[in-house]
Design a protein around this motif. Sequence first.
Motif, PDB file in Angstrom:
ATOM      1  N   MET A  75     -24.868 -37.285 -20.662  1.00 28.72           N
ATOM      2  CA  MET A  75     -25.010 -36.113 -19.863  1.00 28.72           C
ATOM      3  C   MET A  75     -23.899 -36.127 -18.829  1.00 28.72           C
ATOM      4  O   MET A  75     -23.583 -37.166 -18.269  1.00 28.72           O
ATOM      5  N   GLN A  76     -23.312 -34.985 -18.596  1.00 31.59           N
ATOM      6  CA  GLN A  76     -22.322 -34.897 -17.537  1.00 31.59           C
ATOM      7  C   GLN A  76     -22.191 -33.466 -17.062  1.00 31.59           C
ATOM      8  O   GLN A  76     -22.519 -32.533 -17.797  1.00 31.59           O
ATOM      9  N   TYR A  77     -21.765 -33.322 -15.822  1.00 34.92           N
ATOM     10  CA  TYR A  77     -21.507 -31.998 -15.282  1.00 34.92           C
ATOM     11  C   TYR A  77     -20.494 -32.100 -14.157  1.00 34.92           C
ATOM     12  O   TYR A  77     -20.260 -33.160 -13.604  1.00 34.92           O
ATOM     13  N   GLN A  78     -19.907 -30.960 -13.837  1.00 36.91           N
ATOM     14  CA  GLN A  78     -19.037 -30.848 -12.675  1.00 36.91           C
ATOM     15  C   GLN A  78     -19.324 -29.501 -12.047  1.00 36.91           C
ATOM     16  O   GLN A  78     -19.348 -28.470 -12.730  1.00 36.91           O
ATOM     17  N   SER A  79     -19.557 -29.506 -10.743  1.00 38.60           N
ATOM     18  CA  SER A  79     -19.883 -28.273 -10.035  1.00 38.60           C
ATOM     19  C   SER A  79     -18.618 -27.609  -9.532  1.00 38.60           C
ATOM     20  O   SER A  79     -17.536 -28.192  -9.535  1.00 38.60           O
ATOM     21  N   GLY A  80     -18.751 -26.379  -9.082  1.00 32.02           N
ATOM     22  CA  GLY A  80     -17.621 -25.626  -8.574  1.00 32.02           C
ATOM     23  C   GLY A  80     -17.005 -26.219  -7.322  1.00 32.02           C
ATOM     24  O   GLY A  80     -15.843 -25.984  -7.029  1.00 32.02           O
ATOM     25  N   ASP A  81     -17.791 -26.985  -6.555  1.00 28.18           N
ATOM     26  CA  ASP A  81     -17.251 -27.575  -5.328  1.00 28.18           C
ATOM     27  C   ASP A  81     -16.709 -28.988  -5.538  1.00 28.18           C
ATOM     28  O   ASP A  81     -16.434 -29.704  -4.596  1.00 28.18           O
ATOM     29  N   GLY A  82     -16.548 -29.412  -6.790  1.00 37.30           N
ATOM     30  CA  GLY A  82     -15.913 -30.691  -7.093  1.00 37.30           C
ATOM     31  C   GLY A  82     -16.844 -31.861  -7.308  1.00 37.30           C
ATOM     32  O   GLY A  82     -16.385 -32.955  -7.609  1.00 37.30           O
ATOM     33  N   GLN A  83     -18.147 -31.675  -7.169  1.00 33.25           N
ATOM     34  CA  GLN A  83     -19.069 -32.763  -7.454  1.00 33.25           C
ATOM     35  C   GLN A  83     -19.070 -33.030  -8.960  1.00 33.25           C
ATOM     36  O   GLN A  83     -18.976 -32.096  -9.754  1.00 33.25           O
ATOM     37  N   SER A  84     -19.187 -34.293  -9.324  1.00 37.39           N
ATOM     38  CA  SER A  84     -19.242 -34.629 -10.740  1.00 37.39           C
ATOM     39  C   SER A  84     -20.289 -35.713 -10.966  1.00 37.39           C
ATOM     40  O   SER A  84     -20.590 -36.499 -10.069  1.00 37.39           O
ATOM     41  N   PHE A  85     -20.824 -35.719 -12.164  1.00 38.13           N
ATOM     42  CA  PHE A  85     -21.845 -36.692 -12.529  1.00 38.13           C
ATOM     43  C   PHE A  85     -21.777 -36.915 -14.022  1.00 38.13           C
ATOM     44  O   PHE A  85     -21.623 -35.971 -14.798  1.00 38.13           O
ATOM     45  N   SER A  86     -21.896 -38.172 -14.434  1.00 35.72           N
ATOM     46  CA  SER A  86     -22.022 -38.488 -15.852  1.00 35.72           C
ATOM     47  C   SER A  86     -22.891 -39.728 -15.978  1.00 35.72           C
ATOM     48  O   SER A  86     -22.892 -40.600 -15.104  1.00 35.72           O
ATOM     49  N   GLU A  87     -23.653 -39.786 -17.063  1.00 33.14           N
ATOM     50  CA  GLU A  87     -24.519 -40.939 -17.306  1.00 33.14           C
ATOM     51  C   GLU A  87     -24.787 -41.050 -18.790  1.00 33.14           C
ATOM     52  O   GLU A  87     -24.872 -40.046 -19.488  1.00 33.14           O
ATOM     53  N   LYS A  88     -24.910 -42.282 -19.252  1.00 30.63           N
ATOM     54  CA  LYS A  88     -25.326 -42.515 -20.630  1.00 30.63           C
ATOM     55  C   LYS A  88     -26.330 -43.649 -20.630  1.00 30.63           C
ATOM     56  O   LYS A  88     -26.351 -44.493 -19.728  1.00 30.63           O
ATOM     57  N   ALA A  89     -27.154 -43.668 -21.633  1.00 26.01           N
ATOM     58  CA  ALA A  89     -28.174 -44.705 -21.760  1.00 26.01           C
ATOM     59  C   ALA A  89     -28.156 -45.249 -23.180  1.00 26.01           C
ATOM     60  O   ALA A  89     -27.961 -44.505 -24.137  1.00 26.01           O
ATOM     61  N   ASP A  90     -28.339 -46.553 -23.284  1.00 22.36           N
ATOM     62  CA  ASP A  90     -28.394 -47.235 -24.573  1.00 22.36           C
ATOM     63  C   ASP A  90     -29.522 -48.256 -24.537  1.00 22.36           C
ATOM     64  O   ASP A  90     -29.824 -48.823 -23.483  1.00 22.36           O
ATOM     65  N   VAL A  91     -30.102 -48.507 -25.669  1.00 23.16           N
ATOM     66  CA  VAL A  91     -31.067 -49.594 -25.800  1.00 23.16           C
ATOM     67  C   VAL A  91     -30.321 -50.769 -26.430  1.00 23.16           C
ATOM     68  O   VAL A  91     -29.672 -50.614 -27.462  1.00 23.16           O
ATOM     69  N   LYS A  92     -30.375 -51.918 -25.753  1.00 24.63           N
ATOM     70  CA  LYS A  92     -29.675 -53.111 -26.232  1.00 24.63           C
ATOM     71  C   LYS A  92     -30.630 -54.292 -26.226  1.00 24.63           C
ATOM     72  O   LYS A  92     -31.683 -54.259 -25.602  1.00 24.63           O
ATOM     73  N   ARG A  93     -30.241 -55.353 -26.904  1.00 21.20           N
ATOM     74  CA  ARG A  93     -31.028 -56.587 -26.887  1.00 21.20           C
ATOM     75  C   ARG A  93     -30.942 -57.202 -25.491  1.00 21.20           C
ATOM     76  O   ARG A  93     -29.901 -57.148 -24.840  1.00 21.20           O
ATOM     77  N   ASN A  94     -32.037 -57.780 -25.029  1.00 19.95           N
ATOM     78  CA  ASN A  94     -32.020 -58.412 -23.721  1.00 19.95           C
ATOM     79  C   ASN A  94     -31.264 -59.743 -23.779  1.00 19.95           C
ATOM     80  O   ASN A  94     -30.875 -60.204 -24.843  1.00 19.95           O
ATOM     81  N   SER A  95     -31.070 -60.350 -22.612  1.00 21.05           N
ATOM     82  CA  SER A  95     -30.258 -61.571 -22.549  1.00 21.05           C
ATOM     83  C   SER A  95     -30.925 -62.759 -23.238  1.00 21.05           C
ATOM     84  O   SER A  95     -30.241 -63.683 -23.658  1.00 21.05           O
ATOM     85  N   ARG A  96     -32.242 -62.739 -23.368  1.00 20.29           N
ATOM     86  CA  ARG A  96     -32.944 -63.818 -24.075  1.00 20.29           C
ATOM     87  C   ARG A  96     -32.997 -63.558 -25.574  1.00 20.29           C
ATOM     88  O   ARG A  96     -33.475 -64.384 -26.333  1.00 20.29           O
ATOM     89  N   ASN A  97     -32.550 -62.367 -25.980  1.00 23.62           N
ATOM     90  CA  ASN A  97     -32.523 -61.950 -27.381  1.00 23.62           C
ATOM     91  C   ASN A  97     -33.921 -61.956 -28.017  1.00 23.62           C
ATOM     92  O   ASN A  97     -34.074 -62.229 -29.194  1.00 23.62           O
TER      93      ASN A  97
END
Length: 68
Positions: free
Chosen positions: A1-23
């Motif tokens: 997800m990402q967006y940029q507003s007319g006044d210059g604000q911006s935001f982006s984010e992604k999410a993933d499911v991964k194996r934990n450190s203990r596997n």
Amino acid sequence: MQYQSGDGQSFSEKADVKRNSRNDGNVLVRAGHFGYTAPDGTPISLSYIADEHGFRAIGDHIPQPPAY
């Protein structure tokens, strides 16, 4: 997800499911960035990651502990 507003604000984010450190299971990992201009004109840029180890933010405007 990402967006940029007319006044210059911006935001982006992604999410993933991964194996934990203990596997022995999975963990949701979210990483992103946002930016804006502070009232004094300073550009603010912050990147972050949130996972099984907590929320960690990176940005030049974030106070840092003194070096020893």
